[in-house]
Enzyme design. Sequence first.
Site, mmCIF file in Angstrom:
data_model
loop_
_atom_site.group_PDB
_atom_site.id
_atom_site.type_symbol
_atom_site.label_atom_id
_atom_site.label_comp_id
_atom_site.label_asym_id
_atom_site.label_seq_id
_atom_site.Cartn_x
_atom_site.Cartn_y
_atom_site.Cartn_z
ATOM 1 N N LYS A 1 0.844 -1.207 0.000
ATOM 2 C CA LYS A 1 0.000 0.000 0.000
ATOM 3 C C LYS A 1 0.874 1.250 0.000
ATOM 4 O O LYS A 1 2.082 1.156 0.273
ATOM 5 C CB LYS A 1 -0.914 -0.020 1.216
ATOM 6 C CG LYS A 1 -0.187 0.009 2.554
ATOM 7 C CD LYS A 1 -1.106 -0.373 3.701
ATOM 8 C CE LYS A 1 -0.388 -0.267 5.037
ATOM 9 N NZ LYS A 1 -1.154 -0.912 6.118
ATOM 10 N N ARG B 1 -11.020 -0.198 14.799
ATOM 11 C CA ARG B 1 -10.897 0.643 13.613
ATOM 12 C C ARG B 1 -11.950 0.197 12.603
ATOM 13 O O ARG B 1 -12.899 0.919 12.346
ATOM 14 C CB ARG B 1 -9.472 0.529 13.041
ATOM 15 C CG ARG B 1 -9.220 1.427 11.854
ATOM 16 C CD ARG B 1 -7.754 1.476 11.464
ATOM 17 N NE ARG B 1 -7.208 0.184 11.024
ATOM 18 C CZ ARG B 1 -5.968 0.016 10.586
ATOM 19 N NH1 ARG B 1 -5.125 1.037 10.542
ATOM 20 N NH2 ARG B 1 -5.540 -1.172 10.194
ATOM 21 N N HIS C 1 -6.402 -7.393 12.988
ATOM 22 C CA HIS C 1 -5.197 -6.561 12.981
ATOM 23 C C HIS C 1 -4.887 -6.147 14.410
ATOM 24 O O HIS C 1 -5.787 -5.783 15.160
ATOM 25 C CB HIS C 1 -5.435 -5.327 12.097
ATOM 26 C CG HIS C 1 -4.204 -4.522 11.824
ATOM 27 N ND1 HIS C 1 -3.060 -5.054 11.272
ATOM 28 C CD2 HIS C 1 -3.926 -3.204 12.025
ATOM 29 C CE1 HIS C 1 -2.149 -4.097 11.136
ATOM 30 N NE2 HIS C 1 -2.649 -2.979 11.595
ATOM 31 N N ARG D 1 1.095 -10.767 7.139
ATOM 32 C CA ARG D 1 1.028 -9.582 6.276
ATOM 33 C C ARG D 1 2.200 -8.670 6.623
ATOM 34 O O ARG D 1 2.165 -7.948 7.617
ATOM 35 C CB ARG D 1 -0.290 -8.825 6.517
ATOM 36 C CG ARG D 1 -1.543 -9.668 6.345
ATOM 37 C CD ARG D 1 -2.788 -8.799 6.459
ATOM 38 N NE ARG D 1 -2.871 -8.075 7.708
ATOM 39 C CZ ARG D 1 -3.471 -8.526 8.807
ATOM 40 N NH1 ARG D 1 -4.076 -9.708 8.807
ATOM 41 N NH2 ARG D 1 -3.487 -7.799 9.902
ATOM 42 N N TYR E 1 15.582 31.370 4.042
ATOM 43 C CA TYR E 1 14.511 32.215 4.595
ATOM 44 C C TYR E 1 14.771 32.560 6.048
ATOM 45 O O TYR E 1 15.141 31.693 6.843
ATOM 46 C CB TYR E 1 13.165 31.494 4.497
ATOM 47 C CG TYR E 1 12.637 31.416 3.094
ATOM 48 C CD1 TYR E 1 12.358 32.562 2.362
ATOM 49 C CD2 TYR E 1 12.405 30.176 2.500
ATOM 50 C CE1 TYR E 1 11.868 32.480 1.070
ATOM 51 C CE2 TYR E 1 11.914 30.081 1.211
ATOM 52 C CZ TYR E 1 11.644 31.241 0.495
ATOM 53 O OH TYR E 1 11.157 31.158 -0.780
ATOM 54 N N MET F 1 10.755 25.009 -0.059
ATOM 55 C CA MET F 1 9.826 24.094 -0.714
ATOM 56 C C MET F 1 10.541 23.148 -1.685
ATOM 57 O O MET F 1 10.258 21.955 -1.718
ATOM 58 C CB MET F 1 8.741 24.875 -1.463
ATOM 59 C CG MET F 1 7.654 23.979 -2.029
ATOM 60 S SD MET F 1 6.453 24.857 -3.018
ATOM 61 C CE MET F 1 5.578 25.794 -1.795
ATOM 62 N N ASP F 2 11.468 23.708 -2.461
ATOM 63 C CA ASP F 2 12.093 22.920 -3.521
ATOM 64 C C ASP F 2 13.609 22.832 -3.399
ATOM 65 O O ASP F 2 14.255 22.249 -4.269
ATOM 66 C CB ASP F 2 11.783 23.543 -4.895
ATOM 67 C CG ASP F 2 10.368 24.033 -4.979
ATOM 68 O OD1 ASP F 2 9.467 23.198 -4.847
ATOM 69 O OD2 ASP F 2 10.156 25.252 -5.141
HETATM 70 C C1 LIG Z 1 -0.388 -1.811 6.782
HETATM 71 C C2 LIG Z 1 -0.937 -3.082 7.271
HETATM 72 C C3 LIG Z 1 -0.110 -4.184 7.511
HETATM 73 C C4 LIG Z 1 1.395 -4.126 7.421
HETATM 74 O O1 LIG Z 1 1.898 -3.570 8.621
HETATM 75 P P1 LIG Z 1 3.474 -3.442 8.858
HETATM 76 O O2 LIG Z 1 3.578 -2.977 10.264
HETATM 77 O O3 LIG Z 1 3.963 -2.432 7.891
HETATM 78 O O4 LIG Z 1 4.056 -4.774 8.630
HETATM 79 C C5 LIG Z 1 -0.707 -5.365 7.874
HETATM 80 N N1 LIG Z 1 -2.059 -5.462 8.006
HETATM 81 C C6 LIG Z 1 -2.878 -4.420 7.798
HETATM 82 C C7 LIG Z 1 -4.330 -4.586 7.960
HETATM 83 C C8 LIG Z 1 -2.351 -3.188 7.440
HETATM 84 O O5 LIG Z 1 -3.170 -2.162 7.252
#
Ligand SMILES: *Cc1c(COP(=O)(O)O)cnc(C)c1O
Length: 423
Positions: free
Chosen positions: A82, A180, A209, A265, A309, A357-358
């Site tokens: 993601k 959540r 999670h 995950r 700045y 900024m840049d």
């Molecule tokens: C982002 C996410 C992960 C991965 O988490 P990490 O701490 O980056 O390994 C796993 N499960 C869910 C639902 C997430 O949103």
Amino acid sequence: MSDIPNGFTGFKTHENFQALPDLPDLNVKYPTRNYNAKKLAEIPEDERRWAWVEVDLTAIRSNVMAAKHIIGSGCRLMAVVKADAYGHGAVRVAKTALNSGAEYLGVATIDEAIELREALITAPILILAEPPLSAIPLLVAYQIMPTIYTPEFAIQYAEEADRNGVRAPYHLKINTGMNRIGVRHDEAVDFMMQVSFHRALELVGTFTHFATADMAETLDFQIQTKRFTEAVNAMRAAGFNPGIVHAANSAATFRYREVHFDMVRVGIALYGLYPCQQVRHLIDLKPAMSVKARISDVMTVPMSEGVSYGLVYRSPGSVKICTLPLGYADGLQRGLSGKIGIILGGQKCRQVGIICMDQCMFEVDMRAYGNRVRLNPQIGDEVVLIGEQGDSVVTIDEMAHILNTINYEIATGFSNRLPRIYP
Ligand SMILES: *Cc1c(COP(=O)(O)O)cnc(C)c1O
């Protein structure tokens, strides 16, 4: 016009404009004249702009393999890609992870999933949240699995799949304490009873999670684990196959073998970053991201003259001030001003003045002392803002510490204006 006070004489009329000489013809098609489009496209990204993010895909491969080694066979690995693979470039990272042993991809949004499908990636993709109802046709068209926790979504998704003569695979999210998203842990069976009548729906996985997998305290983690195990067992007892059972993010994967279930995950660890201190001694990870730039100007600033700045930083006179063409719009946060190191010629120099900024500036000490190698900065010299050069290192974790945030936010914060380079 006469009743407008204060000497306002009105805008110039069209006739006035025509009278001005040498206005360019703005109606032309670019590029002008006979430039060769192919030649223009050949100018590499890091030569169009002297600032870039470099991603070491061999590091990602090595981190995937390290994770695979820890989880062993019989447990799948979902590569969480993601947020453009935490800033590393989703397509390249996804392909590398899949080639290195990952079986599943996790994303946050439909468009992130579509980007992977359009790059011809065929692995299963799970969106880790329930998308809006109106996006359901995209899921079916691109074969992207949603996370589901509302019956409305389940039914509409099933009906859309049915209309197209395909199955409606999904993962069920169970809320075990993070609060959540998800079906309450003690209502999972009820949920299944409400939706399971629909023939197209196919429960491919069930997951939760953890809110505290990265914290020293473990009681809340244990409560969530117990609730999750009970929910999955209750589903089985009621005749519902939960499919692939998964719960662990990176921290839980490395700290708690007992929650590996059928899949883990892994996000942050893929990129060689540690989710917390406790994981540091459990696995050897290789950071994949570097941020680099080339010096765009070098100047001698007389003693006590200011830089950037506010002129807050004052030159001691014995330094050269070097400018880099990246700033806070690229993710080099302004809050880092004066607090980070920039590596030139293997030596760490001080970033000075407010980050713009840049652009931003750093100082190079021109004095000779000890047996230090004196630097002689030139326009075009390569510097490292994150990563290694010679014996010097600047880490994402150091930046996160300065900004009182986590490494996740630093990595995802580098904007798309910085090209991603895969050497
Ligand atoms: C982002 C996410 C992960 C991965 O988490 P990490 O701490 O980056 O390994 C796993 N499960 C869910 C639902 C997430 O949103």
